[in-house]
Design an enzyme around this catalytic site. Structure first.
Site, PDB file in Angstrom:
ATOM      1  N   ARG A  37     132.163 -16.594 -59.381  1.00 32.98           N
ATOM      2  CA  ARG A  37     131.199 -15.712 -58.729  1.00 32.98           C
ATOM      3  C   ARG A  37     131.745 -15.179 -57.409  1.00 32.98           C
ATOM      4  O   ARG A  37     131.565 -14.000 -57.079  1.00 32.98           O
ATOM      5  CB  ARG A  37     129.882 -16.455 -58.489  1.00 32.98           C
ATOM      6  CG  ARG A  37     128.868 -15.612 -57.718  1.00 32.98           C
ATOM      7  CD  ARG A  37     127.557 -16.335 -57.492  1.00 32.98           C
ATOM      8  NE  ARG A  37     126.627 -15.483 -56.761  1.00 32.98           N
ATOM      9  CZ  ARG A  37     125.350 -15.762 -56.558  1.00 32.98           C
ATOM     10  NH1 ARG A  37     124.841 -16.887 -57.037  1.00 32.98           N
ATOM     11  NH2 ARG A  37     124.578 -14.934 -55.878  1.00 32.98           N
TER      12      ARG A  37
ATOM     13  N   ASN B  86     122.908 -14.594 -66.715  1.00 32.69           N
ATOM     14  CA  ASN B  86     123.259 -13.208 -66.391  1.00 32.69           C
ATOM     15  C   ASN B  86     124.640 -12.823 -66.918  1.00 32.69           C
ATOM     16  O   ASN B  86     125.497 -13.687 -67.096  1.00 32.69           O
ATOM     17  CB  ASN B  86     123.246 -13.035 -64.860  1.00 32.69           C
ATOM     18  CG  ASN B  86     121.842 -12.958 -64.312  1.00 32.69           C
ATOM     19  OD1 ASN B  86     120.978 -12.313 -64.883  1.00 32.69           O
ATOM     20  ND2 ASN B  86     121.601 -13.622 -63.184  1.00 32.69           N
TER      21      ASN B  86
ATOM     22  N   CYS C 297     113.979 -12.984 -66.969  1.00 30.38           N
ATOM     23  CA  CYS C 297     114.379 -12.779 -65.585  1.00 30.38           C
ATOM     24  C   CYS C 297     113.177 -13.081 -64.697  1.00 30.38           C
ATOM     25  O   CYS C 297     112.028 -12.927 -65.132  1.00 30.38           O
ATOM     26  CB  CYS C 297     114.846 -11.340 -65.376  1.00 30.38           C
ATOM     27  SG  CYS C 297     115.413 -10.965 -63.701  1.00 30.38           S
TER      28      CYS C 297
ATOM     29  N   HIS D 221     117.608  -6.072 -64.217  1.00 33.83           N
ATOM     30  CA  HIS D 221     118.141  -5.766 -62.882  1.00 33.83           C
ATOM     31  C   HIS D 221     118.229  -4.268 -62.629  1.00 33.83           C
ATOM     32  O   HIS D 221     119.011  -3.824 -61.782  1.00 33.83           O
ATOM     33  CB  HIS D 221     119.499  -6.439 -62.658  1.00 33.83           C
ATOM     34  CG  HIS D 221     119.398  -7.932 -62.541  1.00 33.83           C
ATOM     35  ND1 HIS D 221     120.475  -8.747 -62.257  1.00 33.83           N
ATOM     36  CD2 HIS D 221     118.329  -8.772 -62.664  1.00 33.83           C
ATOM     37  CE1 HIS D 221     120.071 -10.013 -62.212  1.00 33.83           C
ATOM     38  NE2 HIS D 221     118.777 -10.040 -62.462  1.00 33.83           N
TER      39      HIS D 221
ATOM     40  N   TYR E  31     117.418  -5.024 -56.879  1.00 31.47           N
ATOM     41  CA  TYR E  31     118.760  -4.682 -57.351  1.00 31.47           C
ATOM     42  C   TYR E  31     119.036  -3.188 -57.255  1.00 31.47           C
ATOM     43  O   TYR E  31     120.191  -2.770 -57.282  1.00 31.47           O
ATOM     44  CB  TYR E  31     118.961  -5.163 -58.793  1.00 31.47           C
ATOM     45  CG  TYR E  31     119.143  -6.650 -58.909  1.00 31.47           C
ATOM     46  CD1 TYR E  31     120.401  -7.233 -58.765  1.00 31.47           C
ATOM     47  CD2 TYR E  31     118.058  -7.488 -59.139  1.00 31.47           C
ATOM     48  CE1 TYR E  31     120.574  -8.607 -58.856  1.00 31.47           C
ATOM     49  CE2 TYR E  31     118.224  -8.861 -59.230  1.00 31.47           C
ATOM     50  CZ  TYR E  31     119.484  -9.414 -59.090  1.00 31.47           C
ATOM     51  OH  TYR E  31     119.646 -10.780 -59.165  1.00 31.47           O
TER      52      TYR E  31
END
Length: 418
Positions: A90, A144, A164, A194, A241
């Site tokens: 990440r 995700n 989500c 998102h 987002y």
């Protein structure tokens, strides 16, 4: 009733356990299995989870194992919350795109594609093993990028829905602002995972979104880190987002000068694991609220209850097959919309036509997701390049070319074709 959590060693897990314990009448789980290859984490989270169950009086049994096949054997539902490559991957997703002036984020843009390429093959292997063990089991994906992962699962014929926490978080936020219960609030939530907008907020049959923006617009805008005049002009509440699209360059400037979210999360995870090791701890610690995933447990319990026993909230926001819900998208696209949930699955509810300002972006990102899934399934530099070139946050061939090579270099150990 047996449920299995794949990625049970996540620091998120106590949030989920707390939800299962508090909502045991909605979802009476008799056996909950936490599975994860990280046995050191399971050794901390397993005992904490059992202490939470005991403290809240849940009679169910919690077990842990690194054996995935044993964990999913006989499961009625399998929840996926894994992170291939962990926080180290990440951190890379959030940093190397910045070299091209592109946003660094784990679920959208170049970093989101990297995560999809790492994740889709692993999830499909897990789903195949679930199907061999119990073809009637539901797969609930919280991993995700949820839209792409859910589409991969559905395309492969699995019984799956994506979940989500954005919608349930906004529902709770609006309820607090309006001084009503969350159950009183129904959202017209539409778009892709998102990439969604609240186009109406219903309380008692009335659309109170205009009042929300008039009376609480500053609060909402501050939470989203977007200017109130933009929300007023749009007349909707976008997902946070959307800031990566509506304020892209501003976000990039911030990301270049501040610690990454991945670094913050890694620090929190270290602190959480230390707390989890305390044998006196029998509840989720307050620090977990800062980790993200608020209300995840409630959304997961409601969805599992509706799928497994036709209980809980019957109308929920999920990621599911489009099937004409948004007529400008292919039927096999995965959209995030309110749906009626039954043991047969999700039946999307009708939605109002989308403003071209929003539908154009949705169509563009859907095209990117098509190409991203092709790259995740079949590999190859050209497929990665095409997906990056198609993404609205990238778009320029020089950037796409550089990002392609950088993405592959950073993820080679997770890409069998590289």
């Amino acid at each position: 009733m047996k449920l299995t959590v794949v990625g049970g060693g996540s620091t998120y897990t106590p949030e989920l356990i707390d939800g299962f314990a508090r909502l045991r009448d909605v979802l009476p789980v008799t056996e909950l299995v936490l599975t994860d290859p990280a046995t050191d984490r399971l050794d901390l989270i397993g005992p904490l989870s059992r202490r939470i169950f005991d403290r809240l009086g849940h009679p169910g049994r919690i077990t842990t194992t690194a054996d995935l096949d044993a964990a999913v054997d006989g499961a009625d539902a399998v929840l996926l919350q894994l992170r291939v490559g962990g926080q180290a991957a990440r951190l890379q997703d959030e940093t190397w795109p910045l070299d091209c002036g592109c946003v660094g984020q784990e679920t959208t843009g170049a970093g989101g594609l990297a995560k999809a390429l790492r994740t889709v093959p692993v999830v499909l292997d897990i789903a195949d093993r679930v199907r061999r063990s119990n073809p009637d089991a539901w797969i609930i994906d919280f991993t995700n990028p949820v839209g792409i992962v859910t589409r991969a699962l559905l395309q492969a014929g699995h019984k799956a829905l994506g979940l989500c926490n954005v919608a349930i978080g906004l529902q709770r936020k609006f309820a607090a602002l309006l001084d009503v219960t969350p159950e009183d609030v129904a959202l017209d939530h539409v778009g892709l995972n998102h990439l969604t907008w609240e186009t109406a907020v219903h309380v008692g049959g009335e659309n109170v979104l205009p009042r929300l923006l008039t009376e609480h617009g500053e609060t909402i805008a501050t939470d989203l880190r977007l200017p109130l005049p933009l929300l007023t002009t749009l007349g909707v509440v976008p997902s946070y987002y959307l800031r990566y699209f509506y304020a892209h360059d501003e976000v990039v400037r911030e990301q270049r000068t501040k610690p990454s979210r991945a670094a913050e999360v890694a620090r929190m995870e270290r602190e959480l694991l230390t707390l989890y090791a305390d044998p006196a701890l029998a509840e989720k610690p307050p620090l977990l609220a800062e980790r993200g995933g608020a209300y995840y447990s409630e959304a997961a319990v409601d969805l599992a209850a509706a799928l497994l026993r036709n209980a809980g909230a019957q109308h929920q926001v999920v990621n599911t097959r489009n099937n004409g819900t948004l007529p400008f998208l292919p039927d096999d696209a995965v959209v995030e919309v309110p749906a009626r949930i039954t043991p047969k699955g999700a039946e999307p509810l009708p939605v109002s036509p989308m403003d071209p300002l929003f539908s154009g972006l949705v169509a563009g990102v859907t095209a990117y997701e098509d190409l991203a899934l092709e790259a995740a399934l079949h590999g190859g530099r050209d497929r990665v390049f095409r997906a990056l070139l198609a993404h609205p946050l990238i778009g320029q061939y020089e950037y796409a070319d550089r990002l392609t090579d950088t993405l592959i270099a950073h993820n080679r150990e997770h890409l069998t074709w590289a």
